[in-house]
Design a protein around this motif. Structure first.
Motif, PDB file in Angstrom:
ATOM      1  N   SER A 167       3.191  12.288  12.074  1.00 52.82           N
ATOM      2  CA  SER A 167       2.327  13.068  11.053  1.00 52.82           C
ATOM      3  C   SER A 167       2.104  14.585  11.199  1.00 52.82           C
ATOM      4  O   SER A 167       1.398  15.107  10.633  1.00 52.82           O
ATOM      5  CB  SER A 167       1.101  12.357  10.985  1.00 52.82           C
ATOM      6  N   SER A 168       2.692  14.925  12.296  1.00 52.22           N
ATOM      7  CA  SER A 168       2.498  16.180  12.633  1.00 52.22           C
ATOM      8  C   SER A 168       3.587  16.912  13.103  1.00 52.22           C
ATOM      9  O   SER A 168       4.484  16.426  13.567  1.00 52.22           O
ATOM     10  CB  SER A 168       1.337  16.352  13.977  1.00 52.22           C
ATOM     11  N   TYR A 169       3.639  18.472  12.977  1.00 49.28           N
ATOM     12  CA  TYR A 169       4.573  19.212  13.589  1.00 49.28           C
ATOM     13  C   TYR A 169       4.132  19.828  14.804  1.00 49.28           C
ATOM     14  O   TYR A 169       5.230  19.975  15.616  1.00 49.28           O
ATOM     15  CB  TYR A 169       4.623  20.550  12.356  1.00 49.28           C
ATOM     16  N   PHE A 709      -0.490   0.111   6.473  1.00 54.30           N
ATOM     17  CA  PHE A 709      -1.020   1.455   6.825  1.00 54.30           C
ATOM     18  C   PHE A 709      -0.713   2.654   6.136  1.00 54.30           C
ATOM     19  O   PHE A 709       0.486   2.404   5.498  1.00 54.30           O
ATOM     20  CB  PHE A 709      -1.426   1.851   8.297  1.00 54.30           C
ATOM     21  N   GLU A 710      -1.855   3.546   5.824  1.00 53.56           N
ATOM     22  CA  GLU A 710      -1.295   4.771   5.003  1.00 53.56           C
ATOM     23  C   GLU A 710      -2.040   5.963   5.788  1.00 53.56           C
ATOM     24  O   GLU A 710      -3.134   5.873   6.171  1.00 53.56           O
ATOM     25  CB  GLU A 710      -1.685   4.852   3.675  1.00 53.56           C
ATOM     26  N   LYS A 711      -1.203   7.031   6.145  1.00 57.88           N
ATOM     27  CA  LYS A 711      -1.676   8.345   6.934  1.00 57.88           C
ATOM     28  C   LYS A 711      -1.326   9.334   5.862  1.00 57.88           C
ATOM     29  O   LYS A 711      -0.333   9.576   5.566  1.00 57.88           O
ATOM     30  CB  LYS A 711      -1.176   8.288   8.109  1.00 57.88           C
ATOM     31  N   SER A 712      -2.285  10.162   5.434  1.00 56.91           N
ATOM     32  CA  SER A 712      -2.016  11.341   4.922  1.00 56.91           C
ATOM     33  C   SER A 712      -2.741  12.691   5.662  1.00 56.91           C
ATOM     34  O   SER A 712      -4.036  12.607   6.067  1.00 56.91           O
ATOM     35  CB  SER A 712      -2.896  11.424   3.469  1.00 56.91           C
ATOM     36  N   THR A 739       1.818  16.103   5.462  1.00 58.58           N
ATOM     37  CA  THR A 739       2.609  15.172   5.557  1.00 58.58           C
ATOM     38  C   THR A 739       1.966  13.676   4.980  1.00 58.58           C
ATOM     39  O   THR A 739       0.883  13.603   5.065  1.00 58.58           O
ATOM     40  CB  THR A 739       2.871  14.772   7.119  1.00 58.58           C
ATOM     41  N   GLU A 740       2.765  12.819   4.781  1.00 61.43           N
ATOM     42  CA  GLU A 740       2.380  11.319   4.562  1.00 61.43           C
ATOM     43  C   GLU A 740       3.166  10.255   5.173  1.00 61.43           C
ATOM     44  O   GLU A 740       4.262  10.383   5.504  1.00 61.43           O
ATOM     45  CB  GLU A 740       2.588  11.152   2.891  1.00 61.43           C
ATOM     46  N   THR A 741       2.507   9.254   5.637  1.00 57.24           N
ATOM     47  CA  THR A 741       3.227   8.284   6.347  1.00 57.24           C
ATOM     48  C   THR A 741       2.619   6.941   5.758  1.00 57.24           C
ATOM     49  O   THR A 741       1.440   6.411   5.608  1.00 57.24           O
ATOM     50  CB  THR A 741       3.060   8.180   7.917  1.00 57.24           C
ATOM     51  N   THR A 742       3.501   5.851   5.600  1.00 63.05           N
ATOM     52  CA  THR A 742       3.230   4.490   5.020  1.00 63.05           C
ATOM     53  C   THR A 742       4.056   3.525   5.913  1.00 63.05           C
ATOM     54  O   THR A 742       5.087   3.815   6.367  1.00 63.05           O
ATOM     55  CB  THR A 742       3.555   4.198   3.486  1.00 63.05           C
ATOM     56  N   GLY A 743       3.257   2.505   6.174  1.00 63.53           N
ATOM     57  CA  GLY A 743       4.211   1.554   7.121  1.00 63.53           C
ATOM     58  C   GLY A 743       3.563   0.039   7.265  1.00 63.53           C
ATOM     59  O   GLY A 743       2.442   0.038   6.597  1.00 63.53           O
ATOM     60  N   ILE A 744       4.065  -0.662   7.908  1.00 59.08           N
ATOM     61  CA  ILE A 744       3.649  -2.024   8.301  1.00 59.08           C
ATOM     62  C   ILE A 744       3.884  -2.425   9.530  1.00 59.08           C
ATOM     63  O   ILE A 744       4.888  -2.112  10.256  1.00 59.08           O
ATOM     64  CB  ILE A 744       4.297  -3.128   7.290  1.00 59.08           C
ATOM     65  N   ASP A 745       3.085  -3.001  10.320  1.00 57.10           N
ATOM     66  CA  ASP A 745       3.130  -3.819  11.636  1.00 57.10           C
ATOM     67  C   ASP A 745       2.994  -5.249  11.523  1.00 57.10           C
ATOM     68  O   ASP A 745       1.940  -5.862  10.778  1.00 57.10           O
ATOM     69  CB  ASP A 745       2.208  -3.340  12.653  1.00 57.10           C
ATOM     70  N   MET A 772       7.294  11.486   5.421  1.00 54.43           N
ATOM     71  CA  MET A 772       7.435  12.584   4.267  1.00 54.43           C
ATOM     72  C   MET A 772       6.551  13.737   4.780  1.00 54.43           C
ATOM     73  O   MET A 772       5.617  13.582   4.758  1.00 54.43           O
ATOM     74  CB  MET A 772       7.279  11.916   3.233  1.00 54.43           C
ATOM     75  N   VAL A 773       7.269  15.017   4.544  1.00 58.42           N
ATOM     76  CA  VAL A 773       6.721  15.930   4.655  1.00 58.42           C
ATOM     77  C   VAL A 773       6.302  16.602   3.027  1.00 58.42           C
ATOM     78  O   VAL A 773       7.446  16.758   2.390  1.00 58.42           O
ATOM     79  CB  VAL A 773       7.571  17.191   5.401  1.00 58.42           C
ATOM     80  N   THR A 774       5.287  16.650   2.768  1.00 58.08           N
ATOM     81  CA  THR A 774       4.769  16.834   1.362  1.00 58.08           C
ATOM     82  C   THR A 774       4.675  18.260   1.151  1.00 58.08           C
ATOM     83  O   THR A 774       4.850  18.591   0.076  1.00 58.08           O
ATOM     84  CB  THR A 774       3.480  16.151   1.107  1.00 58.08           C
ATOM     85  N   GLU A 775       4.566  19.100   2.118  1.00 59.00           N
ATOM     86  CA  GLU A 775       4.393  20.679   1.959  1.00 59.00           C
ATOM     87  C   GLU A 775       4.379  21.326   3.236  1.00 59.00           C
ATOM     88  O   GLU A 775       3.939  21.224   4.200  1.00 59.00           O
ATOM     89  CB  GLU A 775       2.911  20.880   1.331  1.00 59.00           C
ATOM     90  N   ILE A 776       5.171  22.530   3.129  1.00 55.95           N
ATOM     91  CA  ILE A 776       5.239  23.627   3.959  1.00 55.95           C
ATOM     92  C   ILE A 776       5.131  24.843   3.088  1.00 55.95           C
ATOM     93  O   ILE A 776       5.944  25.349   2.571  1.00 55.95           O
ATOM     94  CB  ILE A 776       6.421  23.664   4.940  1.00 55.95           C
ATOM     95  N   ALA A 777       4.066  25.388   3.250  1.00 56.46           N
ATOM     96  CA  ALA A 777       3.579  26.800   2.698  1.00 56.46           C
ATOM     97  C   ALA A 777       4.013  28.063   3.393  1.00 56.46           C
ATOM     98  O   ALA A 777       3.032  28.973   3.630  1.00 56.46           O
ATOM     99  CB  ALA A 777       2.200  26.813   1.951  1.00 56.46           C
TER     100      ALA A 777
END
Length: 1016
Positions: A167-169, A709-712, A739-745, A772-777
């Motif tokens: 979720s992070s750079y 789960f979802e992480k934004s 960024t966005e992350t979705t998944g399942i455990d 997914m990287v959704t934006e790099i400005a």
């Protein structure tokens, strides 16, 4: 008359017998193991008359009458009631309460019954840690639901740990808390796994929000072992010895094949035949065999003592781990760890408890760099040693590849780390179920390192040669000025210190209303300070060109070749946190958390951040309407919250006075802007949502846990490019991405005690995360990451619209079979039949850098972990298997110089139309640049590994034996890897922007060991 008197006497005698009063004595043991249980509560029902069992499980209770009901209760065991009869000496056996044993889970500042948790938590107990016997604790988390651990093979090296995706750079390492002390993943090398009681991994915002700006990447909570009240000292000794080896080697050319290929490449480029006699070359030197060991030892020892009285408990332990590398040069590649642990709990009064936990660790280590890269690329026609006994050299390889044994011999470095980690804590019980705790945690790290670069000779003209064949310096004379210069050896030394402390005041209150509405309220304050300082120096001309004398104080070089540098850092944080938990009759669950963080990592205009979260749960199986003979427990839960990440340097402006400038014959000190603060920078804002279900069926033998789960993440922290007029400072961090992350455990488990002599437990965990990287400005919409080779080739990217850390390069479309195909394709400069055909991605009719695209992803689509534990009579077996699927690996270990060795696939090269559509022609002159970064070097890195197999035997001991238990075990780690990858090991750690790049990486070794565990 006599009969009447006899009847009266008989009646009163019966009354006296019925109402017999005295002291009840006896013992209490575990029903399964028959071991004594100290500290069991023994009380006459509905009275205050009670006692506890002693060290040996014995008790004596006075004023007991026949007919009284005695209640025996003990944490983790089912409560037992016994009615006193005519016997006043009894033996009681208590059975384990499986439901109670899994009840309490540590959530950091608070703990909660497992059935009442409405967040997402993964737990690992100390027994599972002991069976795996890892060098680093992170290894036990591999294969757990929601956790991706990418191991590294070098001794003691740090793995990549990702909790629920990327979720992070700026950093994805989770926060590590050990006994309430804030640490980092780097500190995990200092932990002795034998000292661990349990591990909890917090995965969603409802559980991590208590850690606010540090909780965005998840939290690993580790509880170390403590003493046991009312127990005599129990000693435990565990020792194991193993040997390490490599599972496989990489197919390269032997000397004859190598010579034939070089002849072909030279002639194809208009050159001469290089080797005239191929038959006399034979197989040549097998460099991998020369550098890889099959008997590298690994030794692990731990000795501990634990026990306590009614008011004190203690745990003392000493551990030593020694792991040598699988490369020859035992003193050049190793990891040693020595630990001493002291955990002490003391009741100062009935209401005040003091705790002092301290661990000292010494780590020593050394590494060998790119030895395997050289072993793979070194010419097989070069001998290991020359006729004079020196190391063999190649007169044709003049760039970085060299004799790997010579490299080992010329490699000198050492690292010595001393750490003191601990806490001092006071807990005061203000009221019943209301306590206040004051805690001071600290972590001091002292690092000393040294390296030595001697004068070496790798051949005339080699770019790493800095000495003549006799080992003397190379002297050069400027013909214009007559000034002479010479090469030097060099010693480098460094000293780094870190100190972190955090002071916390915590309050916790639990209460119930009408025994149905249950509350737990927590509030706390935390203050943290981090300091660091480093000092580095180097000097030349070490006497005798020897590591023995490699010290700055011994170097004889002049001052102009000496360098020094230093740095200092400081960071502060202040936090307030609160949490409220509620359950209605353990049926309806809720929790709410709020944390406020202030940090020097934030800009002046955004010093404080708020991190709220909440969760809800419904235990359907506790509803009156729920009736099911198959389902024992069913819970639905959901959570939502905000956490953060502040993995950037404190926002201070700094000036460096290090640069020096020459004005005439004078050297003048200067200054330069080193760091620029960003007054508006703030934390990464991560919004997380989780929905889960917990299910137990068939007498709780089957368990199922599922989480989606979802992480934004907004305000992603990057370092943008500055205008050159500002000079060359460290670019200030800015919030310019998302960024966005979705998944399942999923975890499915089964356990059953079929009899006293046969039990089975097994579980399978599945984890999937889409990132997914959704934006790099930053204008370019991407940031380059890692690369490889000389000349350097960029490879990985953090790119908008793609998953993080992808491989970026050219796509291939087979081999040009004839000139017609070359002419029909987009313009590809200098291409000819036999060359690789690259895809015209942008469709503009020209193959250039704009045609680069995603060619691979180093991170798995999903991972699976399978654990099996089997107990049959005195034998126990544990097996752990791990699978990673969908991850790609980039082969970056192929140097591709004319005279470096080639890999076996070149034997399937194109030699004419129709001969190959995968491997290009071989020639010394490569006008098409067939070796550019492309999917030619990308392989499927999916694998299944048998990570651990341990078979143990518990000896039967007599009651008079000095030992409480003796267990002998055999263990195999990394026994088998099933993969299509052609390199050493498809599992390779490198962080977000470096994982999956194989530069000749250190493979994870196969380990076979034997061990003994004794308790007395």
């Amino acid at each position: 008359m006599k009969s009447r008197i006899f009847s009266i006497l008989f009646f009163f005698g019966c009354m006296l017998m019925t109402a017999q009063t005295g002291s009840l004595t006896g013992s209490v043991t575990d029903a399964d193991s028959n071991e004594s249980l100290p500290g069991v509560n023994v009380i006459v029902k509905n009275t205050t008359n009670g006692t506890n069992t002693d060290f040996n499980g014995n008790f004596s209770l006075s004023d007991v009458s026949s007919g009284d009901v005695i209640v025996f209760s003990y944490i983790g065991y089912k409560t037992f009631e016994y009615t006193v009869s005519s016997s006043f000496n009894i033996s009681i056996s208590l059975e384990e309460d499986v439901e109670a044993l899994e009840e309490v889970v540590l959530l950091g500042y608070v703990s909660q019954k497992a059935s009442n948790i409405s967040g997402a938590v993964t737990t690992v107990d100390g027994e599972a840690v002991a069976k795996l016997k890892p060098v680093r604790v992170e290894d036990v988390l591999q294969g757990q639901a929601g956790i991706n651990v990418i191991a590294s093979g070098a001794p003691g090296s740090k793995p990549t740990v990702l909790i629920r995706g990327i979720s992070s750079y700026s950093g994805n390492d989770p926060l590590v808390i050990v006994d309430g002390i804030n640490l980092t993943l780097d500190d995990m090398a200092s932990l002795d796994p034998n000292n661990i009681e349990s591990i909890s991994v917090l995965k969603d915002a409802s559980t991590t929000a208590l850690y606010g700006v540090e909780g965005g990447n998840g939290v690993i909570l580790i509880t170390t072992k403590g003493g046991k009240r009312n127990q005599e000292t129990q000693f435990s000794f565990d020792s194991s010895y193993g040997q390490q080896s490599v599972e496989k080697t990489i197919a390269v050319l032997n000397a004859s094949e190598y010579a034939a290929i070089l002849n072909e490449g030279s002639v194809a480029s208009g050159g001469p035949v290089i080797f005239n006699n191929l038959l006399g070359l034979g197989s040549g030197t097998d460099w991998q065999k020369e550098v890889l060991r099959t008997d590298a030892p690994i030794i692990q020892n731990n000795f501990s003592a634990r026990g306590g009285s009614e008011s004190t408990s203690y745990y003392l332990a000493a551990g030593y781990t020694q792991q040598e590398g699988i490369l020859y040069g035992q003193d050049k590649s190793f990891f040693d760890r020595l630990t001493f642990t002291s955990n002490l709990d003391v009741d100062l009064t009935d209401k005040l408890t003091a705790r002092a936990y301290n661990t000292y660790t010494n780590e020593k280590g050394s590494g060998l760099g790119d030895v395997l890269f050289n072993a793979l690329n070194m010419s097989p026609t070069t001998p290991v040693y020359d006729a004079d006994g020196g190391f063999g050299i190649s007169n044709t390889i003049t760039q970085e590849v060299k004799n790997p044994l010579a490299q080992i011999s010329n490699s000198y470095n050492e690292n010595n780390v001393n750490k003191i980690t601990g806490k001092v804590e006071l807990e005061y019980e203000v009221l019943k179920d209301f306590s206040v705790t004051g805690r001071l945690g600290y972590n001091y790290v002292d690092i000393k390192n040294k390296s030595f670069s001697p004068l070496v000779y790798y051949g005339a003209g080699h770019n790493q040669t800095n000495a003549l064949p006799d080992g003397s310096p190379i002297v050069s004379v400027d013909p214009a000025t007559g000034e002479s210069t010479q090469t030097h050896n060099r010693v480098n030394e460094g000293s780094v210190e870190y100190f972190r402390y955090n002071f916390e005041v915590l309050g916790n209150y639990s209460f119930s209303i009408d025994n149905e509405h249950n509350f737990n309220v927590f509030a706390g304050f935390s203050m943290t300070k981090n300091t660091g300082q480093g000092l580095y120096g180097s000097a030349v001309d070490v006497p005798f060109n020897s590591w023995k004398f490699a010290d700055i104080s011994s170097a004889t070089g002049t001052q102009e070749f000496q360098t020094t540098s230093s740095w200092n850092s400081v960071g502060r944080k202040i936090s307030f946190m609160a949490r409220a938990e509620y359950d209605y009759n353990e049926k309806y669950l809720a929790s709410f958390t709020l944390r406020r963080d202030g940090s020097t990592s934030f800009g002046q205009n955004n010093k404080f951040g708020y991190f709220p979260s909440g969760s809800l749960g419904w235990v359907i199986s506790n509803e009156d309407f729920f009736e099911s003979s198959a389902v024992n427990f069913l819970k639905l839960r959901a959570s939502y919250g905000i956490v953060g990440n502040d993995n950037i340097s404190p926002q201070f402006a700094t000036i460096s006075t290090f640069p020096s400038y020459s004005f005439g014959d004078n050297i003048i000190s200067g200054s330069t802007l080193q760091a620029i603060p960003n007054l508006d920078v703030s934390w990464e804002n991560q919004v997380q949502a989780n929905i889960g279900v917990d299910l137990r069926m068939f007498d709780s033998n089957v368990s199922v846990t599922v989480d989606y789960f979802e992480k934004s993440t907004e305000d992603l922290l990057f370092n943008p490019t500055l205008s050159l007029y500002l000079g060359t400072p460290v670019y200030p961090s800015a919030n310019i991405g998302s960024t966005e992350t979705t998944g399942i455990d999923v975890t499915v488990g089964y356990s059953n005690d079929f009899s006293d002599n046969f039990s089975l437990s097994t579980s399978v965990s599945f984890t999937s995360a889409d990132n997914m990287v959704t934006e790099i400005a930053n204008g370019d919409k991407y940031i380059w990451g890692a690369g490889y080779g000389i000349p350097y080739k960029n490879l990985t990217q953090f790119r908008e619209g793609e998953s993080p850390g992808i491989f970026w390069g050219y796509k291939t479309d087979g081999i040009f079979q004839n000139q017609g195909e070359v002419d029909a394709h987009a313009t590809q400069p200098n291409a000819q039949p036999g060359d690789i055909r690259f895809v015209d991605v942008d469709g503009n009719g020209v193959i250039n850098s704009d045609d680069r695209t995603k060619i691979g992803d180093p991170f798995a689509d999903y991972t699976i972990g399978w654990n099996l534990n089997l107990n049959v009579y005195n034998f126990d077996l544990s097996v752990f298997t791990y699978g990673s699927f969908g991850n790609d690996v980039y082969r970056a270990y192929e140097r591709n110089l004319n005279y470096t060795n080639k890999f076996a696939r070149v034997l399937d090269r194109w030699t004419g139309e129709g001969t190959s559509n995968t491997e290009p022609r071989y020639a010394f002159v490569d006008g098409n640049n067939n070796t550019r970064a492309s999917d030619r070097y990308v392989e499927d890195g999916s694998f299944i590994k048998i990570k651990n197999v341990q078979l143990g035997y518990n000896f039967n001991l007599s009651e008079s034996s000095y030992f409480d238990s003796v267990r002998l075990y055999l263990q195999g780690k990394n026994l088998l890897t099933i993969t299509d990858y052609t390199g050493y090991d498809p599992e390779m750690s490198g962080g977000v922007l470096g994982s999956g790049i194989d530069r000749g990486n250190y493979p994870t070794p196969r380990i076979v060991s034997v061990g003994l565990n004794v308790k007395f």
